[in-house]
Write a protein that holds these residues in place. Structure first.
Motif, PDB file in Angstrom:
ATOM      1  N   HIS A 118     -61.625  21.820 -10.696  1.00 33.55           N
ATOM      2  CA  HIS A 118     -62.406  21.981  -9.475  1.00 33.55           C
ATOM      3  C   HIS A 118     -63.292  20.762  -9.290  1.00 33.55           C
ATOM      4  N   ARG A 168     -59.434  10.564  -9.306  1.00 39.34           N
ATOM      5  CA  ARG A 168     -59.413  11.921  -9.872  1.00 39.34           C
ATOM      6  C   ARG A 168     -58.395  12.020 -10.998  1.00 39.34           C
ATOM      7  N   VAL A 200     -52.542  16.600 -13.225  1.00 40.58           N
ATOM      8  CA  VAL A 200     -52.216  17.514 -12.126  1.00 40.58           C
ATOM      9  C   VAL A 200     -50.807  18.032 -12.342  1.00 40.58           C
ATOM     10  N   TRP A 222     -54.251  19.037  -4.128  1.00 38.67           N
ATOM     11  CA  TRP A 222     -55.641  19.479  -4.059  1.00 38.67           C
ATOM     12  C   TRP A 222     -55.821  20.310  -2.795  1.00 38.67           C
ATOM     13  N   TRP A 268     -58.762  22.112  -0.304  1.00 38.94           N
ATOM     14  CA  TRP A 268     -60.174  21.907   0.028  1.00 38.94           C
ATOM     15  C   TRP A 268     -60.708  23.063   0.849  1.00 38.94           C
ATOM     16  N   ALA A 293     -62.994  21.498  -3.927  1.00 37.52           N
ATOM     17  CA  ALA A 293     -61.553  21.293  -4.031  1.00 37.52           C
ATOM     18  C   ALA A 293     -61.070  21.852  -5.362  1.00 37.52           C
ATOM     19  N   SER A 294     -59.789  22.221  -5.394  1.00 40.57           N
ATOM     20  CA  SER A 294     -59.206  22.670  -6.655  1.00 40.57           C
ATOM     21  C   SER A 294     -57.735  22.278  -6.696  1.00 40.57           C
ATOM     22  N   VAL A 295     -57.224  22.208  -7.926  1.00 40.81           N
ATOM     23  CA  VAL A 295     -55.828  21.864  -8.149  1.00 40.81           C
ATOM     24  C   VAL A 295     -55.405  22.435  -9.499  1.00 40.81           C
TER      25      VAL A 295
END
Length: 91
Positions: A6, A42, A53, A59, A61, A78-80
């Motif tokens: 995050h 990132r 990732v 990502w 948002w 944001a998250s992934v």
């Protein structure tokens, strides 16, 4: 194991990986006032933390509530999905 990274901009950009049942999470802070970290920035930070990732993910948002202070900057989050480095094909 399903892991998420995050990122938010509460007081400068902050990225962290959520680890269930842990009291400390791997994290990184960019200086207050820094621009939105690029995908490459990132990815570098995640690699430094030992994560990558998940292939095929992006990502996502969302905007947070500015706590009804209409003069406050919008909170972005944001998250992934991520995986530990070495647990599959590397990007």
């Amino acid at each position: 194991m399903h892991l998420k990274a995050h990122m938010s901009n509460r007081a400068g950009w902050h990225l962290f990986v959520v680890l269930m049942n842990e009291t400390r999470w791997p994290s990184h802070d960019w200086p207050d006032g820094a621009t939105i970290p690029t995908l490459a920035e990132r990815a570098r930070v995640l690699a430094d933390l030992g994560y990558a990732v998940e292939p095929g993910t992006e990502w996502s948002w969302i905007e947070g509530d500015p706590a009804e202070d209409w003069d406050a900057p919008v909170l972005l989050m944001a998250s992934v999905s991520v995986r530990p480095i070495g647990s599959g094909s590397e990007l």
